[in-house]
Design a protein around this motif. Structure first.
Motif, PDB file in Angstrom:
ATOM      1  N   SER A   7       1.034  -1.248   0.006  1.00 34.52           N
ATOM      2  CA  SER A   7      -0.182   0.021  -0.053  1.00 34.52           C
ATOM      3  C   SER A   7       0.650   0.982  -0.082  1.00 34.52           C
ATOM      4  O   SER A   7       1.757   1.133   0.736  1.00 34.52           O
ATOM      5  N   ARG A   9       0.592   5.726  -0.552  1.00 31.43           N
ATOM      6  CA  ARG A   9      -0.179   6.959  -0.773  1.00 31.43           C
ATOM      7  C   ARG A   9       0.404   7.860  -1.663  1.00 31.43           C
ATOM      8  O   ARG A   9       1.503   8.468  -1.753  1.00 31.43           O
ATOM      9  N   GLU A  15      -4.887   6.317  -1.152  1.00 35.80           N
ATOM     10  CA  GLU A  15      -4.295   5.412  -1.077  1.00 35.80           C
ATOM     11  C   GLU A  15      -4.677   4.455  -2.187  1.00 35.80           C
ATOM     12  O   GLU A  15      -5.798   4.380  -2.674  1.00 35.80           O
ATOM     13  N   THR A  16      -3.642   3.712  -2.355  1.00 38.69           N
ATOM     14  CA  THR A  16      -3.523   2.805  -3.472  1.00 38.69           C
ATOM     15  C   THR A  16      -2.494   1.752  -3.238  1.00 38.69           C
ATOM     16  O   THR A  16      -1.837   1.511  -2.169  1.00 38.69           O
ATOM     17  N   THR A  17      -2.434   0.611  -4.243  1.00 38.77           N
ATOM     18  CA  THR A  17      -1.252  -0.178  -4.300  1.00 38.77           C
ATOM     19  C   THR A  17      -0.246  -0.210  -5.285  1.00 38.77           C
ATOM     20  O   THR A  17      -0.546   0.736  -6.209  1.00 38.77           O
TER      21      THR A  17
END
Length: 159
Positions: A7, A9, A15-17
């Motif tokens: 993860s 940011r 927030e993402t991966t």
């Protein structure tokens, strides 16, 4: 956990991966705006422009752990990179790359690099090349200029 599950940011706070980068070659760099090596942003942007259509993505992770050389907010960092270097590659929120609060991405990169396995990041603009399968291909020192990476990048893009 795989590399792509990590993860992160974005610099705008989302927030993402790393899953969005599956199948691409990545050049991951811890960056800073007030460092003697800051002009490397120009070379990083040039690499991104030259190879992005072939599958390279440069990912910049600002870090304030080295002599306080990245004191700004995410908004200030993004603005600095745009105005001074025309950066269009993805930038992320400030992170720690060493110590007890090391971001999971840098824990992974350092633990899986064929060179300098597990060693701390020495300074701003240390680099990692990650292949299309999420494997750390190479750890590169901070003083190595982005343009010196072309043959390594081309090899990974052809693989």
């Amino acid at each position: 956990m795989s590399f792509y599950d990590i993860s992160v940011r974005t610099i705008s706070g989302e927030e993402t991966t790393l899953a969005a980068y599956k199948g691409q070659v990545l050049l991951i760099v811890n960056t800073a705006s007030k460092c003697g090596l800051t002009p490397q942003y120009k070379g990083l942007q040039a690499l991104y422009e030259r190879y992005r259509n072939q599958g390279l993505v440069v990912l910049g992770f600002p870090c304030n752990q080295f002599a306080g050389q990245e004191p700004g907010t995410e908004e200030e960092i993004a603005q600095f990179c745009d105005l001074n270097y025309g950066v269009t590659f993805p930038l992320f929120a400030k992170i720690d790359v060493n110590g007890p609060h090391t971001h999971p991405l840098y824990q992974y990169l350092k633990a899986n690099a064929p060179e300098g396995n597990g060693e701390d990041i020495e300074w701003n603009f240390a680099k990692f090349l990650v292949d299309k399968n999420g494997q750390v291909s190479k750890r590169i020192g901070a003083r190595v200029q982005p343009e010196e990476l072309t043959s390594d990048i081309e090899s990974l893009l052809k693989a």
